[in-house]
Design an enzyme around this catalytic site. Structure first.
Site, mmCIF file in Angstrom:
data_model
loop_
_atom_site.group_PDB
_atom_site.id
_atom_site.type_symbol
_atom_site.label_atom_id
_atom_site.label_comp_id
_atom_site.label_asym_id
_atom_site.label_seq_id
_atom_site.Cartn_x
_atom_site.Cartn_y
_atom_site.Cartn_z
ATOM 1 N N GLN A 34 0.835 -1.200 0.000
ATOM 2 C CA GLN A 34 0.000 0.000 0.000
ATOM 3 C C GLN A 34 0.871 1.253 0.000
ATOM 4 O O GLN A 34 2.056 1.189 0.287
ATOM 5 C CB GLN A 34 -0.910 -0.023 1.242
ATOM 6 C CG GLN A 34 -0.158 -0.266 2.545
ATOM 7 C CD GLN A 34 -0.995 -0.976 3.606
ATOM 8 O OE1 GLN A 34 -2.221 -1.004 3.520
ATOM 9 N NE2 GLN A 34 -0.340 -1.529 4.615
ATOM 10 N N GLN A 65 -8.389 2.770 19.742
ATOM 11 C CA GLN A 65 -7.515 1.669 20.230
ATOM 12 C C GLN A 65 -7.999 1.131 21.577
ATOM 13 O O GLN A 65 -7.964 -0.061 21.816
ATOM 14 C CB GLN A 65 -6.061 2.119 20.372
ATOM 15 C CG GLN A 65 -5.618 3.185 19.399
ATOM 16 C CD GLN A 65 -4.899 2.680 18.183
ATOM 17 O OE1 GLN A 65 -5.146 1.551 17.729
ATOM 18 N NE2 GLN A 65 -4.044 3.487 17.624
ATOM 19 N N ASP A 89 0.536 0.069 13.651
ATOM 20 C CA ASP A 89 1.034 1.252 14.359
ATOM 21 C C ASP A 89 1.427 0.938 15.805
ATOM 22 O O ASP A 89 2.091 1.736 16.458
ATOM 23 C CB ASP A 89 -0.025 2.369 14.314
ATOM 24 C CG ASP A 89 -1.401 1.861 14.718
ATOM 25 O OD1 ASP A 89 -1.572 1.470 15.886
ATOM 26 O OD2 ASP A 89 -2.312 1.841 13.860
ATOM 27 N N ASP A 140 0.242 -12.390 6.453
ATOM 28 C CA ASP A 140 -1.166 -12.125 6.201
ATOM 29 C C ASP A 140 -2.029 -12.751 7.309
ATOM 30 O O ASP A 140 -1.868 -13.931 7.639
ATOM 31 C CB ASP A 140 -1.537 -12.709 4.837
ATOM 32 C CG ASP A 140 -2.997 -12.486 4.516
ATOM 33 O OD1 ASP A 140 -3.339 -11.358 4.142
ATOM 34 O OD2 ASP A 140 -3.799 -13.421 4.676
ATOM 35 N N GLY A 141 -2.937 -11.961 7.859
ATOM 36 C CA GLY A 141 -3.781 -12.420 8.960
ATOM 37 C C GLY A 141 -4.640 -13.620 8.590
ATOM 38 O O GLY A 141 -4.846 -14.532 9.389
ATOM 39 N N ASP A 158 -7.761 -5.463 14.017
ATOM 40 C CA ASP A 158 -7.601 -4.021 13.836
ATOM 41 C C ASP A 158 -7.133 -3.807 12.408
ATOM 42 O O ASP A 158 -5.956 -3.593 12.148
ATOM 43 C CB ASP A 158 -6.560 -3.496 14.837
ATOM 44 C CG ASP A 158 -6.246 -2.026 14.589
ATOM 45 O OD1 ASP A 158 -7.081 -1.329 13.985
ATOM 46 O OD2 ASP A 158 -5.156 -1.577 14.994
ATOM 47 N N SER A 160 -7.430 -2.371 8.266
ATOM 48 C CA SER A 160 -7.868 -1.288 7.398
ATOM 49 C C SER A 160 -9.188 -1.701 6.746
ATOM 50 O O SER A 160 -9.697 -2.797 6.966
ATOM 51 C CB SER A 160 -6.772 -0.975 6.374
ATOM 52 O OG SER A 160 -5.980 -2.113 6.098
HETATM 53 N N1 AAT Z 1 -4.758 1.094 14.735
HETATM 54 C C1 AAT Z 1 -5.644 1.772 13.833
HETATM 55 C C2 AAT Z 1 -5.156 1.647 12.475
HETATM 56 C C3 AAT Z 1 -5.602 0.734 11.602
HETATM 57 S S1 AAT Z 1 -4.325 0.004 10.853
HETATM 58 C C4 AAT Z 1 -4.814 -1.385 9.999
HETATM 59 C C5 AAT Z 1 -3.595 -2.267 9.740
HETATM 60 O O1 AAT Z 1 -4.066 -3.483 9.145
HETATM 61 C C6 AAT Z 1 -2.525 -1.714 8.801
HETATM 62 O O2 AAT Z 1 -1.298 -1.662 9.473
HETATM 63 C C7 AAT Z 1 -2.501 -2.714 7.629
HETATM 64 O O3 AAT Z 1 -1.212 -2.899 7.066
HETATM 65 C C8 AAT Z 1 -3.000 -3.976 8.327
HETATM 66 N N2 AAT Z 1 -3.539 -5.034 7.435
HETATM 67 C C9 AAT Z 1 -4.282 -4.873 6.305
HETATM 68 N N3 AAT Z 1 -4.564 -6.072 5.749
HETATM 69 C C10 AAT Z 1 -4.005 -7.035 6.546
HETATM 70 C C11 AAT Z 1 -3.944 -8.460 6.489
HETATM 71 N N4 AAT Z 1 -4.537 -9.149 5.496
HETATM 72 N N5 AAT Z 1 -3.285 -9.117 7.484
HETATM 73 C C12 AAT Z 1 -2.680 -8.437 8.502
HETATM 74 N N6 AAT Z 1 -2.703 -7.073 8.589
HETATM 75 C C13 AAT Z 1 -3.353 -6.375 7.626
HETATM 76 C C14 AAT Z 1 -7.066 0.505 11.307
HETATM 77 C C15 AAT Z 1 -7.673 1.688 10.603
HETATM 78 C C16 AAT Z 1 -9.165 1.678 10.413
HETATM 79 C C17 AAT Z 1 -9.591 2.666 9.344
HETATM 80 C C18 AAT Z 1 -11.053 2.951 9.337
HETATM 81 N N7 AAT Z 1 -11.479 3.810 8.242
#
Ligand code: AAT
Length: 286
Positions: A34, A65, A89, A140-141, A158, A160
């Site tokens: 990304q 959080q 983060d 990957d989660g 948590d 995106s």
């Molecule tokens: N702590 C609040 C911030 C977030 S961050 C979301 C995180 O999810 C990012 O670091 C991203 O790299 C990670 N992520 C995305 N896809 C995957 C995946 N498949 N496996 C593991 N991690 C992943 C949340 C923000 C919310 C926004 C609301 N509009």
């Protein structure tokens, strides 16, 4: 718009958007997954943006959080082993480590660059990575979950939004894997969008959790820098006796001070499940 303003631009929320005045661009590079931007802003302090979407700001990150962490942790009788998916983060790890019952935290973040950039520019959240309770994996989660069975008391996603690398974390198959990775009476909590923009997404995730878990509910928090100033969480529990608005762990004001909680309290916990009428009606229809 005026120059030096960052404007969130996402196909998920057409027709209206949020802007923030930028003092300085601190970082701007694409990773393998990304586009990552970090801004210093006049009103919200440091801001992390992934693929044009605000992930967190220094001023209001604690609201999200704390809630995504303490809602499920306080509903579980003994949340000893916790998994965090996403959260690059470090903010959710920072909160989870505060709960007195938590002994072990595993975190799975897909993007090493987000962790690196947060350590450099967002140390107030990345302190979470210093916890001796934490084991961090970069992968990957969804894939991680497929290889872990009956291991965790609480799983917090948590992630995106469901565009880009997180798209699989909103599908029913993912929730089936989450269920399999939980110990008996386990609880999950997932970032689940806003009621003003994403009511169909909320209702879809809630429906999935109602299918897969003994009980499920949506709760929300006020976060000014997320779209429409609100964000919610879907919680699913394998324990059929859970009562979502009655936390197992009730904190005193003293506890809240000691844990440096600024949004979550046992009263907010109860209030977070009380939904506006239009939301209740929409969710009841599905
Ligand atoms: N702590 C609040 C911030 C977030 S961050 C979301 C995180 O999810 C990012 O670091 C991203 O790299 C990670 N992520 C995305 N896809 C995957 C995946 N498949 N496996 C593991 N991690 C992943 C949340 C923000 C919310 C926004 C609301 N509009």
């Amino acid at each position: 718009l005026k120059k030096n303003w960052f404007t969130e631009d996402c196909e998920m929320w057409p027709g209206g958007t949020f802007s923030i005045e930028v003092k300085e661009v601190l970082y701007s590079e694409p990773s393998a997954y990304q586009k990552i931007n970090v801004y210093d802003t006049t009103k919200f302090g440091k801001v992390l943006v992934l693929d044009g979407i605000i992930q967190c700001t220094e001023k209001d990150e604690f609201a999200y959080q704390e809630m995504i962490s303490f809602l499920p942790l306080c509903l579980h009788k003994n949340p000893e082993k916790v998994l965090i998916v996403g959260g690059g983060d470090g903010g959710v790890a920072r909160e989870v480590a505060k709960h007195p019952k938590v002994k072990e935290i595993v975190q799975v973040e897909i993007d090493e660059k987000v962790i690196e950039v947060s350590k450099k520019y967002l140390p107030f959240m990345a302190v979470g990575f210093d916890s001796p309770k934490l084991k961090l994996h970069v992968c990957d989660g969804f894939e991680f979950m497929a290889n872990h069975k009956h291991e965790f008391d609480v799983i917090i996603t948590d992630s995106s939004d469901p565009v880009g690398p997180a798209v699989n974390l909103f599908r029913e198959n993912y929730f089936i894997l989450l269920k399999g990775a939980l110990k008996p009476n386990g609880i999950i909590c997932s970032q689940a969008g806003t009621v003003w923009n994403d009511l169909d997404l909320v209702s879809n995730i809630l429906q999935i959790c109602n299918n897969q878990f003994a009980k499920a509910a949506y709760a929300y928090a006020s976060v000014p820098t997320y779209p429409s100033g609100q964000i919610g969480f879907v919680i699913g529990s394998l324990d059929k006796d859970v009562v979502f608005d009655k936390p197992e762990h009730v904190f005193t004001e003293e506890d809240e001070k000691e844990m440096k909680l600024r949004y979550y309290s046992s009263d907010i916990h109860k209030a977070a499940f009380v939904l506006p009428t239009f939301v209740k009606q929409h969710l009841a229809r599905n």
